[in-house]
Design a protein around this motif. Structure first.
Motif, PDB file in Angstrom:
ATOM      1  N   TYR A   1      54.445 -22.486   3.240  1.00  0.00           N
ATOM      2  CA  TYR A   1      55.822 -22.892   2.937  1.00  0.00           C
ATOM      3  C   TYR A   1      55.890 -23.812   1.725  1.00  0.00           C
ATOM      4  O   TYR A   1      56.856 -23.765   0.960  1.00  0.00           O
ATOM      5  CB  TYR A   1      56.461 -23.540   4.161  1.00  0.00           C
ATOM      6  CG  TYR A   1      56.989 -22.514   5.143  1.00  0.00           C
ATOM      7  CD1 TYR A   1      58.183 -21.851   4.913  1.00  0.00           C
ATOM      8  CD2 TYR A   1      56.278 -22.186   6.297  1.00  0.00           C
ATOM      9  CE1 TYR A   1      58.661 -20.898   5.785  1.00  0.00           C
ATOM     10  CE2 TYR A   1      56.747 -21.231   7.191  1.00  0.00           C
ATOM     11  CZ  TYR A   1      57.946 -20.583   6.927  1.00  0.00           C
ATOM     12  OH  TYR A   1      58.416 -19.630   7.787  1.00  0.00           O
ATOM     13  N   GLU A   2      54.888 -24.630   1.515  1.00  0.00           N
ATOM     14  CA  GLU A   2      54.879 -25.521   0.351  1.00  0.00           C
ATOM     15  C   GLU A   2      54.780 -24.716  -0.948  1.00  0.00           C
ATOM     16  O   GLU A   2      55.484 -24.992  -1.920  1.00  0.00           O
ATOM     17  CB  GLU A   2      53.704 -26.500   0.452  1.00  0.00           C
ATOM     18  CG  GLU A   2      53.379 -27.264  -0.829  1.00  0.00           C
ATOM     19  CD  GLU A   2      54.513 -28.136  -1.330  1.00  0.00           C
ATOM     20  OE1 GLU A   2      54.546 -28.411  -2.551  1.00  0.00           O
ATOM     21  OE2 GLU A   2      55.366 -28.550  -0.517  1.00  0.00           O
ATOM     22  N   ASP A   3      53.914 -23.707  -0.952  1.00  0.00           N
ATOM     23  CA  ASP A   3      53.746 -22.896  -2.164  1.00  0.00           C
ATOM     24  C   ASP A   3      54.693 -21.704  -2.179  1.00  0.00           C
ATOM     25  O   ASP A   3      54.733 -20.976  -3.181  1.00  0.00           O
ATOM     26  CB  ASP A   3      52.297 -22.412  -2.269  1.00  0.00           C
ATOM     27  CG  ASP A   3      51.828 -22.307  -3.712  1.00  0.00           C
ATOM     28  OD1 ASP A   3      52.444 -22.937  -4.593  1.00  0.00           O
ATOM     29  OD2 ASP A   3      50.832 -21.606  -3.967  1.00  0.00           O
ATOM     30  N   ALA A   4      55.460 -21.515  -1.101  1.00  0.00           N
ATOM     31  CA  ALA A   4      56.469 -20.446  -1.035  1.00  0.00           C
ATOM     32  C   ALA A   4      55.871 -19.108  -1.476  1.00  0.00           C
ATOM     33  O   ALA A   4      56.334 -18.477  -2.425  1.00  0.00           O
ATOM     34  CB  ALA A   4      57.686 -20.815  -1.879  1.00  0.00           C
ATOM     35  N   ILE A   5      54.849 -18.658  -0.762  1.00  0.00           N
ATOM     36  CA  ILE A   5      54.123 -17.451  -1.182  1.00  0.00           C
ATOM     37  C   ILE A   5      55.017 -16.221  -1.112  1.00  0.00           C
ATOM     38  O   ILE A   5      55.043 -15.403  -2.039  1.00  0.00           O
ATOM     39  CB  ILE A   5      52.862 -17.264  -0.323  1.00  0.00           C
ATOM     40  CG1 ILE A   5      51.920 -18.470  -0.503  1.00  0.00           C
ATOM     41  CG2 ILE A   5      52.141 -15.974  -0.705  1.00  0.00           C
ATOM     42  CD1 ILE A   5      50.679 -18.430   0.363  1.00  0.00           C
ATOM     43  N   PHE A   6      55.746 -16.055  -0.025  1.00  0.00           N
ATOM     44  CA  PHE A   6      56.770 -15.020   0.037  1.00  0.00           C
ATOM     45  C   PHE A   6      57.863 -15.471   0.995  1.00  0.00           C
ATOM     46  O   PHE A   6      57.744 -16.508   1.659  1.00  0.00           O
ATOM     47  CB  PHE A   6      56.210 -13.635   0.427  1.00  0.00           C
ATOM     48  CG  PHE A   6      55.441 -13.559   1.714  1.00  0.00           C
ATOM     49  CD1 PHE A   6      56.046 -13.731   2.954  1.00  0.00           C
ATOM     50  CD2 PHE A   6      54.084 -13.257   1.699  1.00  0.00           C
ATOM     51  CE1 PHE A   6      55.322 -13.633   4.139  1.00  0.00           C
ATOM     52  CE2 PHE A   6      53.345 -13.145   2.876  1.00  0.00           C
ATOM     53  CZ  PHE A   6      53.971 -13.327   4.091  1.00  0.00           C
ATOM     54  N   LEU A   7      58.943 -14.714   1.035  1.00  0.00           N
ATOM     55  CA  LEU A   7      60.064 -14.996   1.931  1.00  0.00           C
ATOM     56  C   LEU A   7      59.789 -14.351   3.284  1.00  0.00           C
ATOM     57  O   LEU A   7      59.708 -13.125   3.391  1.00  0.00           O
ATOM     58  CB  LEU A   7      61.362 -14.446   1.335  1.00  0.00           C
ATOM     59  CG  LEU A   7      62.579 -14.410   2.267  1.00  0.00           C
ATOM     60  CD1 LEU A   7      63.021 -15.821   2.632  1.00  0.00           C
ATOM     61  CD2 LEU A   7      63.723 -13.631   1.620  1.00  0.00           C
ATOM     62  N   GLN A   8      59.612 -15.163   4.297  1.00  0.00           N
ATOM     63  CA  GLN A   8      59.435 -14.676   5.661  1.00  0.00           C
ATOM     64  C   GLN A   8      60.826 -14.543   6.271  1.00  0.00           C
ATOM     65  O   GLN A   8      61.490 -15.538   6.584  1.00  0.00           O
ATOM     66  CB  GLN A   8      58.592 -15.677   6.455  1.00  0.00           C
ATOM     67  CG  GLN A   8      58.580 -15.449   7.940  1.00  0.00           C
ATOM     68  CD  GLN A   8      57.348 -14.718   8.401  1.00  0.00           C
ATOM     69  OE1 GLN A   8      56.723 -13.991   7.641  1.00  0.00           O
ATOM     70  NE2 GLN A   8      56.985 -14.894   9.642  1.00  0.00           N
ATOM     71  N   VAL A   9      61.317 -13.308   6.439  1.00  0.00           N
ATOM     72  CA  VAL A   9      62.675 -13.114   6.959  1.00  0.00           C
ATOM     73  C   VAL A   9      62.682 -13.218   8.480  1.00  0.00           C
ATOM     74  O   VAL A   9      63.488 -13.940   9.063  1.00  0.00           O
ATOM     75  CB  VAL A   9      63.244 -11.762   6.501  1.00  0.00           C
ATOM     76  CG1 VAL A   9      64.676 -11.587   7.028  1.00  0.00           C
ATOM     77  CG2 VAL A   9      63.235 -11.670   4.978  1.00  0.00           C
ATOM     78  N   GLY A  10      61.786 -12.503   9.153  1.00  0.00           N
ATOM     79  CA  GLY A  10      61.740 -12.539  10.606  1.00  0.00           C
ATOM     80  C   GLY A  10      61.242 -11.222  11.151  1.00  0.00           C
ATOM     81  O   GLY A  10      60.779 -10.350  10.412  1.00  0.00           O
ATOM     82  N   GLU A  11      61.336 -11.051  12.449  1.00  0.00           N
ATOM     83  CA  GLU A  11      60.840  -9.854  13.109  1.00  0.00           C
ATOM     84  C   GLU A  11      61.983  -8.928  13.517  1.00  0.00           C
ATOM     85  O   GLU A  11      63.059  -9.390  13.909  1.00  0.00           O
ATOM     86  CB  GLU A  11      60.031 -10.229  14.357  1.00  0.00           C
ATOM     87  CG  GLU A  11      58.745 -10.969  14.042  1.00  0.00           C
ATOM     88  CD  GLU A  11      57.947 -11.327  15.276  1.00  0.00           C
ATOM     89  OE1 GLU A  11      56.792 -11.762  15.108  1.00  0.00           O
ATOM     90  OE2 GLU A  11      58.471 -11.179  16.403  1.00  0.00           O
TER      91      GLU A  11
END
Length: 618
Positions: A577-587
């Motif tokens: 989350y600090e480096d914001a690698i990708f957007l985790q939308v959800g399941e």
């Protein structure tokens, strides 16, 4: 041989890391004539396809995808409108094919040979090389034509396929593998350790766990020639300077996994290039033809040599019962379902939730559960504005996750907000780093981050694969969020195959959506399997500028207790989350559908949609 048997000279914790934990539920992320075609051949005459199924083109061999122009934007269809009564879609007929094996008389429920299995593919295809792309359409090739040394069991552990047996030295620094004798590629080439060497050499910097084990643990300085040695035609050795429990995983299934191919691919194409020509594997089906934009087909490989153990997921011995299998492209979701209900096709891999009630009411259709998918949004880490982590953080902080998930499925009951990279509702779930970021919908704070980064109003090319509902729906929400943040959004509507080709060109995009399946979320090895999270390992070109990801993964690969793994999982989550690698939308949860005429289907597990081990009763 099966499992880890008496050759348990492996480190005591091998099974903890090498096996992937079984979880409930699952799911981007998508067979030949008896003779391997040497060159493109014209297929038998094919009637014109209906508007929803593109007209057949001359038979072609797969080629490296060109750079297609984006499709003209189209207005998305209303998701919840009343659906018409299904009409028989006039799909282009499948050319007649000589049946190679007479179907034996079969009692009710007894497996039988014969027929053509028609599958509506989950997306279009532009490459037949799964060593180059992780696209689900190309994954269908892996499921039918190519095989790996190891494959997934039904509960997502790992078991042998082309490997016969293996053992390690007493210090666990030398691992010998024996491959099965008598296996032939579809062109008649015998399988030897030469193809193993060539395939692994091509994937040595692409397959994530292979790269990690070679670099971190490989003999010498990790050079491939020191790490991998050929002993004879059927034996090879992996040489280590330090013991690890990831040796089997290194040559097992993973992103860009090493499915064995022949020298025409590994000698002529790097892992960053899509190989041209027909896929030549050892699997139960052999490539037949490809009609771009319409379908591709394969037929039973009569000289197939199955593993002697019983089928278990995609590992073990398999049988090609059908004479022929065809993956058909039908972009329109309603037409897909109508084709199944009018018995034009046998399997529909993907459909939206609003069509579920129609299928539930059809006695000729059986429904099967997918494990939960994880919906994602990918930033281009090597182009402005998302080469700046503040810009990536801003999008995550402003995003409306629930809206995207609901649009992706058509029903919020089929969704679950989940900030965890590893599977929610398991012991690996964590919320570390997500507070104030995941589903925060904090537009003002996000705008402040963009102002601090100096990228307010930056141009963003957002790719929208309109023929894949989850990614298409999320792209609509992303356009809203990016516009609200002040970005200059260029919304590019295209099909899935075009997006797969375009994402491989880092100068041609800034943001797109896809989704991932169960194997990368099932336990600590899931992180190591998932290329998208790793330095310069996937199409998002993650740069890991602080080298924190690589440092944590190095420790994770050496963790020997579950407590260590959980602690490192939480630490990596903070970094994610600090480096914001990708957007985790959800399941999101989904089902797939098949005609009741298709038998041999197992609900759940790694092989449920695969065309082998299934037969027709019509």
């Amino acid at each position: 041989m099966w499992g880890f048997s008496s050759r348990n000279k492996a480190v005591a914790w091998l099974l903890t890391l090498a096996s992937i934990i079984t979880i409930a539920g699952m799911a981007c992320s998508s067979p030949a004539p008896v003779q391997q075609p040497a060159a493109a051949q014209a297929p038998a005459a094919v009637a014109p396809a209906a508007p929803v199924a593109p007209a057949a083109q001359p038979a072609m061999m797969p080629v490296a995808p060109a750079a297609p122009a984006p499709a003209a934007p189209a207005a998305p269809a209303a998701m919840m409108e009343a659906l018409p009564t299904p009409q028989a879609p006039q799909l282009a007929p499948v050319p007649a094919q000589e049946t190679r094996r007479a179907a034996p008389a079969a009692a009710s429920g007894e497996a039988q040979f014969g027929g053509t299995l028609r599958i509506v593919a989950s997306g279009s295809i532009q490459s037949f090389d799964p060593l180059w792309t992780t696209a689900s359409g190309t994954g269908n090739v892996s499921n039918t034509i190519l095989e790996g040394l190891f494959e997934y069991t039904s509960d997502y552990g790992i078991a042998p396929l082309l490997v016969e047996s293996w053992e390690s030295s007493s210090d666990n620094l030398s691992w010998n593998f024996k491959i099965r004798e008598g296996v032939k590629f579809h062109d008649g080439t015998p399988l030897t350790t030469e193809q193993v060497r060539g395939t692994l050499a091509r994937q040595k910097d692409r397959a994530p766990i292979l790269r990690l084990v070679r670099n971190e643990f490989g003999a010498g300085s990790g050079e491939f020639e020191d790490f991998f040695t050929v002993d004879d035609d059927f034996n090879f050795t992996l040489n280590l300077r330090e013991g690890t429990g990831l040796v089997i995983d290194a040559i097992g299934p993973q992103g860009f996994g090493p499915r064995l191919v022949t020298s025409d691919w590994y000698d002529n194409y790097t892992a960053n290039e899509s190989a041209e020509g027909p896929p030549n594997g050892t699997g139960p089906f052999i490539f037949e033809e490809w009609l771009p934009g319409d379908r591709w087909s394969a037929v039973r490989y009569e000289d197939y040599s199955p593993h002697p153990s019983p089928a278990n997921g995609t590992s073990g011995g398999h049988t090609a019962y059908v004479d022929r299998m065809v993956y058909i492209e039908v972009p329109d979701q309603t037409t897909r379902v109508a084709a199944l209900q009018t018995r034009e096709v046998h399997i529909v891999q993907e459909f939206p939730a609003e069509l579920l009630s129609r299928l539930e009411a059809d006695p000729g259709v059986a429904l099967y559960d997918n494990p939960p998918f994880r919906l994602l949004g990918h930033f281009n880490h090597v182009r402005p504005p998302f080469d700046n982590k503040l810009a990536r953080q801003a999008v995550i902080k402003a995003y409306d996750n629930q809206k995207a998930l609901t649009l992706a499925t058509g029903d919020p009951a089929f969704t679950r907000l989940c900030p965890s990279l590893l599977q929610c509702e398991t012991k690996w779930e964590t919320t570390s780093g997500s507070e104030g970021n995941y589903y925060a919908q904090n537009l003002e704070e996000a705008k402040q981050l963009l102002a601090e980064a100096g990228v307010t109003g930056a141009h963003v090319r957002l790719m929208d694969p309109a023929d894949r509902q989850p990614a298409h729906a999320a792209a609509q929400v992303s356009r809203e969020v990016l516009t609200a943040l002040g970005f200059d959004v260029e919304f590019q509507v295209m099909d899935w195959a075009t997006m797969v080709a375009q994402r491989a060109r880092p100068d041609d995009w800034e943001f797109f959506h896809t989704w991932s399946g169960v194997t990368v979320r099932s336990g600590p090895v899931g992180h190591l399997l998932f290329s998208e999270l790793q330095y310069d390992a996937w199409f998002n070109n993650y740069q890991d500028t602080t080298e924190k990801q690589r440092e944590i993964y190095s420790r994770l690969a050496r963790a020997t207790t579950e407590a260590e793994q959980i602690a490192l999982n939480n630490e990596f989550h903070e970094h994610f989350y600090e480096d914001a690698i990708f957007l985790q939308v959800g399941e999101f949860f989904s089902r797939w559908a098949a005609s009741t005429k298709v038998q041999g289907i197992v609900n759940g597990g790694s092989a449920q949609q695969k065309p082998f081990d299934k037969w027709l009763t019509e």
